[in-house]
Design a protein around this motif. Structure first.
Motif, PDB file in Angstrom:
ATOM      1  N   ALA A 183      43.664  44.495  32.256  1.00 47.58           N
ATOM      2  CA  ALA A 183      43.361  44.472  30.824  1.00 47.58           C
ATOM      3  C   ALA A 183      44.628  44.268  30.002  1.00 47.58           C
ATOM      4  O   ALA A 183      44.625  43.578  28.989  1.00 47.58           O
ATOM      5  CB  ALA A 183      42.669  45.769  30.412  1.00 47.58           C
ATOM      6  N   GLU A 184      45.722  44.851  30.443  1.00 45.99           N
ATOM      7  CA  GLU A 184      46.919  44.812  29.591  1.00 45.99           C
ATOM      8  C   GLU A 184      47.856  43.639  29.912  1.00 45.99           C
ATOM      9  O   GLU A 184      48.644  43.232  29.071  1.00 45.99           O
ATOM     10  CB  GLU A 184      47.703  46.138  29.700  1.00 45.99           C
ATOM     11  N   ALA A 185      47.776  43.103  31.139  1.00 48.87           N
ATOM     12  CA  ALA A 185      48.812  42.152  31.547  1.00 48.87           C
ATOM     13  C   ALA A 185      48.313  40.716  31.683  1.00 48.87           C
ATOM     14  O   ALA A 185      49.079  39.839  32.071  1.00 48.87           O
ATOM     15  CB  ALA A 185      49.429  42.595  32.883  1.00 48.87           C
ATOM     16  N   LEU A 186      47.039  40.486  31.382  1.00 47.71           N
ATOM     17  CA  LEU A 186      46.508  39.137  31.596  1.00 47.71           C
ATOM     18  C   LEU A 186      45.998  38.517  30.306  1.00 47.71           C
ATOM     19  O   LEU A 186      45.344  39.196  29.512  1.00 47.71           O
ATOM     20  CB  LEU A 186      45.345  39.184  32.597  1.00 47.71           C
ATOM     21  N   VAL A 187      46.266  37.223  30.153  1.00 40.81           N
ATOM     22  CA  VAL A 187      45.670  36.484  29.039  1.00 40.81           C
ATOM     23  C   VAL A 187      44.305  35.971  29.490  1.00 40.81           C
ATOM     24  O   VAL A 187      43.328  35.998  28.756  1.00 40.81           O
ATOM     25  CB  VAL A 187      46.576  35.301  28.631  1.00 40.81           C
ATOM     26  N   LYS A 188      44.239  35.477  30.740  1.00 38.66           N
ATOM     27  CA  LYS A 188      42.929  35.107  31.317  1.00 38.66           C
ATOM     28  C   LYS A 188      42.815  35.797  32.670  1.00 38.66           C
ATOM     29  O   LYS A 188      43.843  36.102  33.301  1.00 38.66           O
ATOM     30  CB  LYS A 188      42.756  33.597  31.424  1.00 38.66           C
ATOM     31  N   PRO A 189      41.584  36.034  33.128  1.00 41.67           N
ATOM     32  CA  PRO A 189      41.423  36.811  34.368  1.00 41.67           C
ATOM     33  C   PRO A 189      42.121  36.151  35.558  1.00 41.67           C
ATOM     34  O   PRO A 189      42.326  34.931  35.579  1.00 41.67           O
ATOM     35  CB  PRO A 189      39.907  36.809  34.583  1.00 41.67           C
ATOM     36  N   LEU A 190      42.479  36.963  36.557  1.00 41.34           N
ATOM     37  CA  LEU A 190      43.030  36.425  37.806  1.00 41.34           C
ATOM     38  C   LEU A 190      41.993  35.498  38.424  1.00 41.34           C
ATOM     39  O   LEU A 190      40.786  35.751  38.305  1.00 41.34           O
ATOM     40  CB  LEU A 190      43.306  37.565  38.796  1.00 41.34           C
ATOM     41  N   ASN A 191      42.459  34.432  39.076  1.00 35.79           N
ATOM     42  CA  ASN A 191      41.483  33.579  39.753  1.00 35.79           C
ATOM     43  C   ASN A 191      40.902  34.337  40.956  1.00 35.79           C
ATOM     44  O   ASN A 191      41.384  35.410  41.335  1.00 35.79           O
ATOM     45  CB  ASN A 191      42.092  32.219  40.145  1.00 35.79           C
ATOM     46  N   PHE A 192      39.875  33.758  41.562  1.00 38.00           N
ATOM     47  CA  PHE A 192      39.137  34.434  42.640  1.00 38.00           C
ATOM     48  C   PHE A 192      40.071  34.874  43.779  1.00 38.00           C
ATOM     49  O   PHE A 192      40.011  36.006  44.258  1.00 38.00           O
ATOM     50  CB  PHE A 192      38.053  33.461  43.154  1.00 38.00           C
ATOM     51  N   ILE A 193      40.962  33.950  44.164  1.00 37.53           N
ATOM     52  CA  ILE A 193      41.855  34.234  45.307  1.00 37.53           C
ATOM     53  C   ILE A 193      42.817  35.376  44.958  1.00 37.53           C
ATOM     54  O   ILE A 193      42.981  36.329  45.724  1.00 37.53           O
ATOM     55  CB  ILE A 193      42.685  32.970  45.653  1.00 37.53           C
ATOM     56  N   HIS A 194      43.447  35.265  43.789  1.00 37.27           N
ATOM     57  CA  HIS A 194      44.430  36.297  43.431  1.00 37.27           C
ATOM     58  C   HIS A 194      43.758  37.644  43.171  1.00 37.27           C
ATOM     59  O   HIS A 194      44.329  38.693  43.477  1.00 37.27           O
ATOM     60  CB  HIS A 194      45.275  35.844  42.236  1.00 37.27           C
ATOM     61  N   ALA A 195      42.543  37.616  42.624  1.00 35.70           N
ATOM     62  CA  ALA A 195      41.824  38.892  42.417  1.00 35.70           C
ATOM     63  C   ALA A 195      41.555  39.548  43.774  1.00 35.70           C
ATOM     64  O   ALA A 195      41.673  40.769  43.931  1.00 35.70           O
ATOM     65  CB  ALA A 195      40.520  38.636  41.660  1.00 35.70           C
ATOM     66  N   ASN A 196      41.227  38.725  44.772  1.00 35.22           N
ATOM     67  CA  ASN A 196      41.000  39.271  46.120  1.00 35.22           C
ATOM     68  C   ASN A 196      42.293  39.784  46.737  1.00 35.22           C
ATOM     69  O   ASN A 196      42.307  40.832  47.387  1.00 35.22           O
ATOM     70  CB  ASN A 196      40.355  38.206  47.019  1.00 35.22           C
ATOM     71  N   PHE A 197      43.387  39.029  46.549  1.00 37.66           N
ATOM     72  CA  PHE A 197      44.677  39.510  47.059  1.00 37.66           C
ATOM     73  C   PHE A 197      44.999  40.881  46.456  1.00 37.66           C
ATOM     74  O   PHE A 197      45.416  41.805  47.144  1.00 37.66           O
ATOM     75  CB  PHE A 197      45.821  38.544  46.693  1.00 37.66           C
ATOM     76  N   ALA A 198      44.808  40.973  45.129  1.00 41.49           N
ATOM     77  CA  ALA A 198      45.193  42.205  44.427  1.00 41.49           C
ATOM     78  C   ALA A 198      44.400  43.411  44.961  1.00 41.49           C
ATOM     79  O   ALA A 198      44.955  44.487  45.199  1.00 41.49           O
ATOM     80  CB  ALA A 198      44.981  42.032  42.923  1.00 41.49           C
ATOM     81  N   ARG A 199      43.104  43.204  45.180  1.00 38.70           N
ATOM     82  CA  ARG A 199      42.303  44.321  45.707  1.00 38.70           C
ATOM     83  C   ARG A 199      42.676  44.603  47.159  1.00 38.70           C
ATOM     84  O   ARG A 199      42.704  45.754  47.599  1.00 38.70           O
ATOM     85  CB  ARG A 199      40.816  43.980  45.585  1.00 38.70           C
ATOM     86  N   GLY A 200      42.985  43.544  47.893  1.00 39.04           N
ATOM     87  CA  GLY A 200      43.408  43.713  49.290  1.00 39.04           C
ATOM     88  C   GLY A 200      44.689  44.531  49.394  1.00 39.04           C
ATOM     89  O   GLY A 200      44.843  45.352  50.308  1.00 39.04           O
ATOM     90  N   GLU A 201      45.598  44.341  48.431  1.00 38.28           N
ATOM     91  CA  GLU A 201      46.854  45.110  48.453  1.00 38.28           C
ATOM     92  C   GLU A 201      46.569  46.607  48.298  1.00 38.28           C
ATOM     93  O   GLU A 201      47.147  47.438  49.015  1.00 38.28           O
ATOM     94  CB  GLU A 201      47.771  44.622  47.316  1.00 38.28           C
ATOM     95  N   SER A 202      45.635  46.927  47.395  1.00 35.02           N
ATOM     96  CA  SER A 202      45.292  48.353  47.234  1.00 35.02           C
ATOM     97  C   SER A 202      44.594  48.887  48.481  1.00 35.02           C
ATOM     98  O   SER A 202      44.816  50.029  48.901  1.00 35.02           O
ATOM     99  CB  SER A 202      44.394  48.553  46.002  1.00 35.02           C
ATOM    100  N   ALA A 203      43.752  48.041  49.089  1.00 33.78           N
ATOM    101  CA  ALA A 203      43.074  48.467  50.331  1.00 33.78           C
ATOM    102  C   ALA A 203      44.111  48.717  51.432  1.00 33.78           C
ATOM    103  O   ALA A 203      43.966  49.645  52.245  1.00 33.78           O
ATOM    104  CB  ALA A 203      42.072  47.402  50.759  1.00 33.78           C
ATOM    105  N   LEU A 204      45.156  47.911  51.455  1.00 33.07           N
ATOM    106  CA  LEU A 204      46.211  48.109  52.471  1.00 33.07           C
ATOM    107  C   LEU A 204      46.982  49.404  52.231  1.00 33.07           C
ATOM    108  O   LEU A 204      47.354  50.105  53.170  1.00 33.07           O
ATOM    109  CB  LEU A 204      47.165  46.908  52.477  1.00 33.07           C
ATOM    110  N   ILE A 205      47.205  49.740  50.951  1.00 35.92           N
ATOM    111  CA  ILE A 205      47.888  51.023  50.674  1.00 35.92           C
ATOM    112  C   ILE A 205      47.049  52.172  51.222  1.00 35.92           C
ATOM    113  O   ILE A 205      47.551  53.065  51.899  1.00 35.92           O
ATOM    114  CB  ILE A 205      48.085  51.287  49.161  1.00 35.92           C
TER     115      ILE A 205
END
Ligand code: HEM
Length: 240
Positions: free
Chosen positions: A154-176
């Motif tokens: 919400a705070e750091a994006l002008v437009k939403p992350l694309n599908f691939i990057h949104a998946n990467f981002a959630r995958g990073e949290s899943a890896l943590i």
């Protein structure tokens, strides 16, 4: 530091190799896990020209990722950011903006407009804000990471992350959650929780937390996909 240091198997923090912070000529990435592996000598400490074999071995032996998951991450990293001819990866190349790297990271500032590379050092303000939220919780769950991702998006994006990057981002949290977390009694691997101290050390200082024990269960693609789905729901529930 030997360049082909083989990670040894271990079950408790007593066996974790010592943390040696990066020097001025060492290469580091926006990925806390790969930086921590280099800082503790499970990858070459200079972070340069890491072979595919070294990457896969570190991911499977240190974090107990399954070979298919380690292959996907390591081959993806080399193909998208590394040297395909030499099959090597230099950590800083992972900061290539919008390749694997994306905006709205939890503890990294966005790439500056026009820059080819995103910043690799963690942003202390973002770390402190994450920890402030974390300290209000007992243990950090997939819902917590979903909430934090929603806030950053919400705070750091002008437009939403694309599908691939949104998946990467959630995958990073899943890896943590899977690599740093522990199961609550009766819960399976997709319900792991992480302590605030582990997040402070791993994301904030890029070092293995004291007392860290590697996952006894092998972490596979299916687990990461399932957990990413749980995090996705939490991102949506916390987005306006
Ligand atoms: C060869 C394997 C890997 C590659 C190539 C890789 C690559 C990357 C890259 C390029 C980023 C930057 C994304 C961004 O803009 O935030 C990143 C972030 C991240 N990676 Fe990795 N990674 C790997 C393995 C892992 C593992 C095993 C973990 C386990 C904990 C991990 C955890 C993370 C986390 C939590 C972030 C987000 C940092 C933030 O939000 O500021 N990665 N990774």
């Amino acid at each position: 530091m030997p360049s082909d240091s083989s990670p040894k198997m271990y079950t408790s923090n007593l066996d974790v190799k010592p943390f040696v912070p990066p020097g001025p000529n060492d290469s580091r990435s926006p990925c806390p896990a790969l930086n921590a592996l280099a800082n503790h000598g499970y990858l070459p400490h200079d972070g340069k020209e890491i072979s595919l074999r070294q990457l896969i071995r570190a991911l499977t032996e240190v974090f107990n990722l399954s070979t298919p998951l380690a292959l996907v991450l390591a081959v993806g990293g080399v193909l998208l950011c590394g040297s395909v001819a030499k099959l090597t990866l230099t950590l800083h190349d992972l900061a290539l903006h919008n390749r694997i790297e994306h905006d709205a990271s939890l503890v990294h500032d966005n790439a500056h407009v026009g820059d080819k590379f995103a910043p690799t050092p963690v942003d202390p303000v973002l770390v402190d804000r994450l920890l402030d939220e974390a300290e209000a919780e007992d243990e950090l769950t997939a819902d917590f990471f979903g909430k934090m991702r929603a806030r950053r998006e919400a705070e750091a994006l002008v437009k939403p992350l694309n599908f691939i990057h949104a998946n990467f981002a959630r995958g990073e949290s899943a890896l943590i959650l899977t690599t740093l977390g522990h199961a609550r009694p009766g819960d399976d691997i997709t319900h792991r929780v992480v302590s605030v101290d582990a997040v402070r050390d791993f994301l904030g200082k890029e070092r293995f937390p004291d007392g860290w024990v590697k996952s006894k269960e092998t972490i596979g693609l299916f687990t990461i996909a399932k957990l990413s789905g749980i995090i996705r729901k939490a991102v949506l529930a916390n987005s306006s």
